[in-house]
Each structure stands twice: as C-alpha cells, then as structure tokens.
Write an enzyme that holds these catalytic residues in place. Sequence first.
Site, PDB file in Angstrom:
ATOM      1  CE  LYS A 138      -4.301  -1.991   1.491  1.00 53.53           C
ATOM      2  NZ  LYS A 138      -5.519  -1.999   2.272  1.00 53.53           N
TER       3      LYS A 138
ATOM      4  CE  LYS B 295      -6.859  -7.937  -1.057  1.00 57.74           C
ATOM      5  NZ  LYS B 295      -7.393  -7.847   0.276  1.00 57.74           N
TER       6      LYS B 295
ATOM      7  CE  LYS C  12     -14.443  -4.287   2.299  1.00 58.07           C
ATOM      8  NZ  LYS C  12     -13.667  -4.211   3.502  1.00 58.07           N
TER       9      LYS C  12
END
Length: 338
Positions: A118, A201, A204
């Site tokens: 991230k 994956k 969201k």
Amino acid sequence: MADVGTRKRVLSGIQPTHDSFHLGNYLGALKQWVALQESHDAFYCVVDLHALTVGPDPIELRRRTLASAAQLIAIGIDPAKSTLFVQSHVPAHNQLAWIMECLTGFGEAGRMTQFKDKSAKSGTDRTVVGLFTYPILQAADILLYQADQVPVGEDQRQHIELTRDLGQRFNSKYGQTFTIPEGYILKSGAKINDLQDPTSKMSKSAASQSGVIELMDAPEINMKKIKGAMTDTEREVIFDEKNKAGISNLLTIYSAITGLSIADAQNEFVGKGYGDFKSAVATVVVDFLTPIRAKAQELLQDPAHLTSILRDGAEKANLVASKTLAETYEALGLLPRA
Ligand code: ATP
Ligand code: LTN
C-alpha cells in the site's frame, strides 16, 4: 450448544471502507464468521479506526459503518449468538495498541507486505503512520478478547503471525496475560480473485469495480460482471490456477457457493463451453446474493434498531476488553489510580 464459558473464542474484524462487501470478503472470511458463531463464543467488529488510514469522508464513514453492520446481519450474523460491535466504541483497542507498539520492532512492522504494497502505491510522503501501525492495532483487537481463533482470508496470514509474536513476547516478558490466537484460514476460497484480473485478489480498493462482485449490487449488474469475466481462449472447464486463472477462480466461486467439491463442479461442465459455465456461475451467485441484499436494505430502513444492536454489542465487548486491559496494565507495572 456448549456453555459460553467453555466454548473457544473467535474474533474478527472488517473495515467499513466501501458501501458494499464483496464476494471475496464473504467467501474468504464472513462465511466462516457465520458458521463459527454456532460453536464458538464469537466477537465480530466493524473496524472503523482501521478505516481511518484511508482518510474517509465523515458522512461516508458513518454510512458505511452502519451498512457494514446491516450486511453482517443479512449474511447471518445473529446478534443473539455473536457480539457484534464497532471498534471505536471500545476505547481499550487504542489503549492496548499503544502498548503493543512499544513491543514492536520498527523493522518488524516495516516487513508487513500489506504495508509495503500500500505504501509503495502512494509513496512515503503520502503514506500515513497509521498504515504502518495498522497491524499492531489489529493485534490489539485480537489479543484484547483472548481469542483462540481468527477467521480471515489468506491475505491476513502475516498479520496473525505478528499478533502471535506480540502476544508471546508480552507473555514471556511480563507473565502469562494473553491467549495466543491461531488464524482460521480455509484451504479453498481463502483467496477469491478479481474477475477481470484473475491473478489479483478481489479487493474493495481495486482500481476498477468491473471485476468485483458486490453484495449490495443489483442482480443484473452481478450477472453481467460474471458473464463478462476474463477467461482464456480454450474451451474446457478445468481447474488449473497457473494456466487458467479465470476459469479456476470461477470454479472456486461455484464450488464455495454450491458446496460441491472442485472435482464435482468440474465434472458438471464436461462437454459444455465457457458460456454455459459462466451462466451457471452467475445464476448461483445471483440467487445466493439476492435475499442477502434485500435483508440488508430492509435493516437499513431502521437505523435505530441497528444502533441498538451495536450498543448492546459494545457493552458486552467492553466488559471483556476492559478486563484484559486492566490485567495488562497491572502486568506492566503501571501505577493503579488510587
Ligand atoms: P482492501 O482491499 O481495501 O484492503 P479488502 O477487500 O481486502 O479491502 P478487508 O476489510 O481488508 O477487505 O478484508 C475483510 C476480510 O475479507 C479479511 O478477512 C480478508 O482476508 C478477506 N478478504 C478480502 N479480500 C479477499 C479475497 N479477495 N478473497 C478472500 N478473502 C478476502
Ligand atoms: N486487517 C483486517 C481487518 C481487521 C481484522 C482485525 C481482522 C482489523 N482488525 C482483527 C481480524 C481480526 C483485514 O481484513 N484487512
């Protein structure tokens, strides 16, 4: 049902970072939350403090926190069986997190792959310190409840490992205080991939929502997304993650929803093409999600009922969490307030 006192405890959390959970959240984690409440003393929280790491809009955060609770109840979390609460309603989470931060090595936190991924995406200047300490708050969430098991998807394995390390470190330095938890991670379904990018994956925070099946989306939209899933140019429906990532992902989804083994699911489509297969997957997914969406929408019509469930949950969670926190303070030698 075994007595609450003798049952093992589970705890898990999910971030209110979106208006809807997705099929990866459900199959990777939430489905197990529902099953485990039958056999375990279950604590489930909407981790709103973790969601602050992405700087959400206040109105959206509040709406999404309530929508998360509604979806959890809609998929089958029963507030009479599980303690369902919001993380920020239990101040001990932040309090224990600080203590765990003082036990975590800087390098150790820096090795967390979720943080590395991230922060690499946004660059160090735009990465907040909360993203760095995120797994330590997660460890506090788990250790506070003396959880034996933590149902999560595959991507959380490293965070559970850190939690175990921190719990063991505390226990060996200050005396037995925390139960050392184990991850409860399924072999199949623990990683559901994006329908358009079947080697990554389902997430969201994916750049595009076209490969993400949302629980709260209209049936027509999910039908279309599954029928348009990225596959290869062959014709046989065979589970082969290396060479046929898209088909394998759809087989995983089909098998998880129908309860068939991958082999039986595969057998069902011998001699049929990808078109028939995708339609069958779309139908089982949409049939499964339609009542869940309706139930969540119905619950959201009555926010006062939802907030009262969360208030009761916070009360029960606080009892357990404040007891562990008091024992932790005592073990550390913090002077008791007279
Ligand atoms: P983000 O991608 O924005 O970090 P997320 O979609 O991973 O969010 P979380 O709230 O971080 O959602 O995860 C909730 C739970 O769902 C966790 O237990 C996580 O392991 C699980 N999970 C998330 N994505 C998947 C997936 N694609 N397959 C299986 N499990 C998943
Ligand atoms: N990081 C987790 C969410 C989470 C969690 C927890 C999961 C926060 N606290 C405690 C299990 C137990 C994620 O799913 N991304």
